[in-house]
Design an enzyme around this catalytic site. Structure first.
Site, PDB file in Angstrom:
ATOM      1  N   GLY A   7       0.829  -1.202   0.000  1.00  0.00           N
ATOM      2  CA  GLY A   7       0.000   0.000   0.000  1.00  0.00           C
ATOM      3  C   GLY A   7       0.855   1.240   0.000  1.00  0.00           C
ATOM      4  O   GLY A   7       1.595   1.494   0.957  1.00  0.00           O
ATOM      5  N   LYS A  31      -1.207  -1.072  -6.406  1.00  0.00           N
ATOM      6  CA  LYS A  31      -1.793  -1.280  -7.729  1.00  0.00           C
ATOM      7  C   LYS A  31      -1.808   0.004  -8.553  1.00  0.00           C
ATOM      8  O   LYS A  31      -2.147  -0.029  -9.732  1.00  0.00           O
ATOM      9  CB  LYS A  31      -3.207  -1.837  -7.597  1.00  0.00           C
ATOM     10  CG  LYS A  31      -3.239  -3.254  -7.016  1.00  0.00           C
ATOM     11  CD  LYS A  31      -4.632  -3.855  -7.032  1.00  0.00           C
ATOM     12  CE  LYS A  31      -4.590  -5.295  -6.546  1.00  0.00           C
ATOM     13  NZ  LYS A  31      -5.916  -5.955  -6.567  1.00  0.00           N
ATOM     14  N   LYS A 191     -12.850   5.897  16.244  1.00  0.00           N
ATOM     15  CA  LYS A 191     -12.517   7.328  16.350  1.00  0.00           C
ATOM     16  C   LYS A 191     -12.777   8.046  15.034  1.00  0.00           C
ATOM     17  O   LYS A 191     -13.061   9.250  15.016  1.00  0.00           O
ATOM     18  CB  LYS A 191     -11.075   7.512  16.817  1.00  0.00           C
ATOM     19  CG  LYS A 191     -10.009   6.893  15.912  1.00  0.00           C
ATOM     20  CD  LYS A 191      -9.505   7.832  14.851  1.00  0.00           C
ATOM     21  CE  LYS A 191      -8.508   7.146  13.943  1.00  0.00           C
ATOM     22  NZ  LYS A 191      -7.989   8.036  12.885  1.00  0.00           N
ATOM     23  N   THR A 248      -7.779  13.246  15.750  1.00  0.00           N
ATOM     24  CA  THR A 248      -8.637  13.159  14.570  1.00  0.00           C
ATOM     25  C   THR A 248      -9.830  14.098  14.647  1.00  0.00           C
ATOM     26  O   THR A 248     -10.344  14.546  13.623  1.00  0.00           O
ATOM     27  CB  THR A 248      -9.122  11.704  14.381  1.00  0.00           C
ATOM     28  OG1 THR A 248      -8.021  10.814  14.538  1.00  0.00           O
ATOM     29  CG2 THR A 248      -9.722  11.502  13.009  1.00  0.00           C
TER      30      THR A 248
END
Length: 332
Positions: A7, A31, A191, A248
């Site tokens: 990734g 990808k 979260k 966050t």
């Protein structure tokens, strides 16, 4: 230590750069061929981390077999809903005895499994003790820039968690270890949902009082769900719980907060997601969190409110009004 990152989004690239900064040979797989080409040729992830120079030793390969060849540490850094497919594609190339670290934060929509449950469902049993899970308050851009960050690495076998901890530890990136896989995973996933709620509140101009209330009551929701699945409640007061939640919910860098903020200002979800250009995990996490809460009979009114706004078209102000006018009760 040869490392492979599955990734090459912002988080995978940042962690790859962290490992490469220690002199480890690191290979990114993805990808998205243009992203890998930019990393290999320009030493920059021009799509996800533009303007940040990456270590020359950070390689990139579009072929998974080549990327995993000789790997002594494998990191799953794809979005949570892609972890199963990547694990299926990679399991014949992975070897027992090699530590695996998942940094995806989410609950699978179709199965309501956490990432540890997904990986244990796909990978052979001998690999299960080598699974670890990294979570905590960490924006990829700041990690890639070498700004001080602390996270938690959870695993059921402490020896393996310590190996992964040692691999990631730098002068600016400090991992702690934990044996509470469930607590770390649920904290990292839910979260994102609460961050959308905080963004909705900020977008509607409700102020600091409302944001603080959402963070505090959101933490209570996270704790209820995590403990129902067997977590240690103390985990939720740490980096992967309260720490990640505060970050966050209170920063414009948060994609999930941004989604909520723009919804609160009246924009449509599809328009917001197009503008982001990256995955905001909280959108799908909202659905899986709400479904898991209902399955386990856990009361999560903030998560339910976010679900209604995202998936049932409820107006944000109406949803907040209903949330505030619920039956009065003691705080718990």
């Amino acid at each position: 230590m040869r490392c492979t990152i599955l990734g090459a989004g912002s988080w995978g690239t940042a962690l790859g750069a962290t490992l490469a900064s220690k002199g480890f040979p690191v290979c990114l797989w993805d990808k998205d061929a243009p992203v890998l080409q930019a990393i290999a040729q320009k030493h920059e992830n021009t799509r996800y981390l533009p303007g940040l120079a990456l270590p020359p030793s950070l390689a990139a390969a579009p072929d998974m077999a080549r990327a995993l060849e000789g790997a002594e540490l494998v990191v799953f850094a794809v979005p949570s809903q892609a972890v199963r497919q990547v694990a299926i594609e990679g399991k014949r190339l992975l070897h027992a005895g090699v530590p695996i670290c998942s940094v995806a934060k989410g609950i699978e929509v179709d199965t309501l499994m956490t990432m540890s449950e997904v990986l244990e469902d796909v990978l052979p049993v001998p690999m299960h003790p080598y699974l670890t899970f990294l979570s905590g308050p960490s924006f990829a851009k700041e990690v890639a820039a070498g700004l001080p960050t602390a996270v938690t690495i959870a695993g059921r076998w402490e020896r393996i968690s310590k190996q992964v901890q040692d691999a990631f530890h730098t002068r600016t990136f400090r991992p702690y270890t934990s044996t509470d896989v469930v607590g770390v995973e649920v904290g990292g996933c839910v979260k994102n949902v609460i961050a959308i709620a905080a963004g909705l509140s900020d977008g509607m101009g409700f102020g600091a009082n409302a944001r603080a209330a959402l963070i505090t009551r959101g933490l209570a929701e996270i704790g209820r769900l995590a403990m129902r699945k067997g977590a240690n409640p103390m985990t939720l007061s740490g980096l992967s719980g309260l720490g990640d939640l505060v970050l966050t919910c209170s920063s414009e860098q948060s994609r999930n907060h941004t989604v909520g903020f723009e919804l609160g200002r009246g924009k449509k979800l599809e328009e917001i997601q197009r503008a982001l250009g990256q995955v905001a995990e909280g959108v799908l996490n909202t659905r899986s969190t709400r479904d898991l809460a209902r399955k386990l009979k856990v009361e999560m009114p903030i998560s339910e409110m976010v679900y209604r706004v995202l998936y049932e078209g409820q107006a944000p102000r109406q949803a907040v009004g209903e949330l505030m006018n619920r039956e009065m009760k003691p705080e718990n």
